[in-house]
Design an enzyme around this catalytic site. Structure first.
Site, PDB file in Angstrom:
ATOM      1  CE  LYS A  31      24.454  20.285  45.236  1.00  0.00           C
ATOM      2  NZ  LYS A  31      23.226  19.549  44.844  1.00  0.00           N
ATOM      3  CB  SER A 106      23.316  19.531  41.085  1.00  0.00           C
ATOM      4  OG  SER A 106      22.567  19.410  42.285  1.00  0.00           O
ATOM      5  CB  SER A 130      20.985  16.496  42.767  1.00  0.00           C
ATOM      6  OG  SER A 130      20.540  17.005  41.527  1.00  0.00           O
TER       7      SER A 130
END
Length: 379
Positions: A31, A106, A130
């Site tokens: 990420k 996210s 997330s």
């Protein structure tokens, strides 16, 4: 690297590396709020596009030392504040089970890249769900560790009080291998009790979610304790979100003006919301007492399956997932079924602090009983 019509990948590593060790041959995506040496460290924000990480985050270095190849930086919801991964600067990430649908967020790029087979394992971050929400919407597995169990050096925080770095994969055995590298041990003794929320705390769930939850409840076959929360989950989640927003405002500083209109709207709306630390402490106390050392909570992961980009996101997306973050506890999400129109749904297990290995072992048994993992159509 395979073609990426889902827009899960933002940047490819020029030199993925790789070597010998327990993760030799494993392709890992990261990420973009976690530092990878020589790659942009954006956190999904445009003003950070030119910021190149000088070194790996501690967790990335651990994975490299175990032989893994760090192949890509993955798309995410801007600043990690949101659960659709509809990023104004880097584009929408699509769900590999249905183009045009959210992968969650996210860590949406992490969920999509894993589901699509672009990487074998991905790192995400989990503030109020997330890692687990993308795992749920993309039909894969996701582990949110105990708060502080994974070294957070090299992470752009949304909220240090809640954030955790955790892995997503299409295989629980790979989750276990990764945990043995980045985590800090723990035994695998069995849980002896199940903890359930009374009437799921009133959260309205889609029928497929309830069917999967009931199937998991039957498969676990443990004596159950039913608990009540001091307030509805939506109230609890918003109390936690207020603290995250305040931290992000401080971290952005003058760059707040560089954020998208959507993010600025959220920051403006919640900047002066009343905090409720007493409520969060009460929720934490209820969960810690209920679990003790030998209890495990069963909850749906998300109340719904993935939805189309452009739709108003359901307000209750993180009502179940946020509880583990508030209590600082580990949780693991796994597929539990499918909606009538062919989208995955998920359940999660939440355990006492430090029980990651026990959770993974129980998730393996539950996964074998449910047998609901499917790759996206076309594979």
């Amino acid at each position: 690297m395979s073609h990426d019509p889902w827009n899960a990948i933002v940047d490819l590593a020029a030199d993925p590396g790789g070597g010998s060790g327990p993760l030799a041959g494993v392709r890992i995506g990261v990420k973009s709020n976690i530092a990878v040496a020589g790659m942009p460290h954006t956190g999904g924000m445009a003003h950070r596009r030119g910021k190149i990480a000088p070194r790996d985050a501690h967790v990335v270095a651990q994975l490299r030392s175990a032989g893994a190849s760090i192949t890509a930086s993955l798309n995410m919801h801007e600043a990690a504040l949101g659960a659709t991964t509809d990023n104004a600067f880097y584009g929408r990430t699509h769900n590999p089970h249905r183009m045009g649908y959210t992968p969650g967020g996210s860590s949406g790029g992490s969920g999509a890249a894993v589901a699509a087979g672009l990487v074998d394992l991905a790192l995400g971050t989990d503030t109020l769900g997330s890692v687990r929400l993308p795992a749920a919407y993309c039909g894969v597995y996701g582990l949110k560790p105990t708060h502080g169990a994974v070294n957070e050096d090299g992470l752009l925080y949304l909220d240090p009080a809640l954030d955790c770095i955790g892995p997503l994969a299409r295989d629980l055995n790979l989750i276990k291998k990764a945990w043995d590298v980045i985590g800090n041990g723990g035994g695998e003794e069995d849980f002896s009790r199940l903890v359930l929320l009374d009437d799921l705390a009133g959260v309205v769930c889609e029928p497929a979610v309830l069917t999967g939850y009931q199937a998991a409840r039957t498969a676990l076959d443990l004596p159950a304790t039913v608990i009540r929360l001091p307030e509805p989950p939506t109230v609890i989640r918003l109390a936690a979100l207020t603290g995250s927003v305040r931290y992000l405002i401080g971290a952005l500083g003058d760059h707040r003006a560089d954020a998208s209109a959507e993010l600025r709207f959220v920051l403006d709306a919640l900047e002066h919301a009343a905090s409720n630390s007493a409520l969060l402490a009460a929720v934490r106390a209820v969960l810690l007492e209920a679990l003790g050392d030998d209890g495990v909570a069963l909850l749906p992961t998300a109340p719904q399956a993935a939805f189309a980009h452009g739709c108003r996101p359901p307000s209750n997306q993180a009502d179940f997932t946020g509880l583990a973050n508030i209590a600082g506890l580990p949780a693991i999400a796994l597929p539990s079924g499918w909606s009538d129109d062919g989208l995955p749904v998920s359940v999660q297990l939440v355990g006492p602090a430090g029980s990651e290995r026990r959770l993974i072992a129980l998730a393996c048994r539950l996964d074998a009983a449910l047998n609901q993992y499917r790759p996206p159509k076309g594979e």
